[in-house]
Design an enzyme around this catalytic site. Structure first.
Site: not given
Length: 277
Positions: A156, A143
């Site tokens: 995350y 990401s």
């Protein structure tokens, strides 16, 4: 370009929706045979139907929880017995949880690490012998948050940073046996990741989950279809780093130029109130 992927065998996790589904469709357009997995069987069937409505390829679906090491190794053994060695593995399965570290339980972070990081590790390990025999390609979806920190996304960001570090190291280790390893870094992508996110603690200043979803939509410049197209082009070119979206390119570049000072710019831009893929 189409010829390069024709007849190849690709495994994709998290294929029931979002980027995973669009990757399946994009590879199907290149006549790539597919083995798709997810914990959402209904979504998997929808993905399979969408593919077979347009393309004449082999599509197999399996319900697999990538956080379950034993289940992953059983899946790999069963699939390879059915179809033979695979050429491409895309570790895409994931979800999001929201809440600042002071207000979440450590179990929240563990759940994220189990799927986002350990799921990637288990799948990579289980399919590595097959990928090695084929001199194949391992693609791990990290990401933009594998480059930067972001308030309310402690778990995350930690997991996606781990995926990046794992992928970077593995690419060096596997180069001599002919396996290509890529890490993919999407910025804001219009998927259901925020709609399906678990809210441990609403970020300061955010009134409701619906308003958070609207903020996410506003700051996500890339569609899942476009993201998949970028990733598939990167696979064809065997790029070891695939950046998805102008926001990913700009903010990752800012982090490299200003490894400490970038944080104040992120806070100023987003106020610590919005959340991205």
């Amino acid at each position: 370009m189409r010829q390069q992927l024709r007849g190849k065998r690709a495994v994709i996790t998290g294929a029931a929706s979002g980027i995973g589904r669009e990757l399946a469709l994009a590879l199907a357009a290149h006549d790539t045979n597919l083995a798709l997995s997810d914990v959402n069987e209904e979504g998997l069937m929808e993905t399979k139907a969408l593919i077979l409505d347009k393309y004449s390829i082999d599509v197999r679906t399996h319900k697999v929880n990538v956080a379950d090491e034993k289940a992953v190794f059983t899946y790999a053994e069963t699939l390879i017995d059915e179809i033979g060695d695979i050429d491409i593995l895309i570790n895409n399965a994931g979800f999001s949880r929201v809440g600042t570290f002071a207000h979440i339980e450590t179990s929240s972070m563990k759940d994220l690490m189990d799927v986002l990081f350990w799921g990637t590790v288990y799948m990579s390990k289980a399919f590595l012998p097959a990928l090695t025999r084929q001199k194949g390609h391992l693609i791990n979806i990290s990401s933009l948050f594998g480059y930067i920190g972001f308030p309310g996304q402690t778990g995350y960001c930690a997991a996606k940073h781990a995926v990046k570090g794992f992928s970077d190291t593995l690419s060096m280790e596997l180069k001599e046996v002919g396996v290509t390893v890529s890490s993919v870094h999407p910025g804001g992508v219009k998927t259901n990741i925020m709609r399906n996110a678990i809210i441990d603690k609403m970020p300061a200043g955010v009134r409701s989950k619906s308003s958070m979803e609207k903020n996410f939509e506003a700051m996500a410049p890339t569609t899942a279809e476009k993201a998949a197209q970028i990733i598939v082009r990167g696979i064809i070119k065997k790029k070891e780093r695939i950046m998805v979206g102008k926001d990913a390119v700009l903010l990752a570049g800012l982090q490299r130029l200003m490894p400490v000072a970038y944080k104040k710019h992120v806070i100023r831009l987003f106020g610590g109130k919005k959340t991205a893929k």
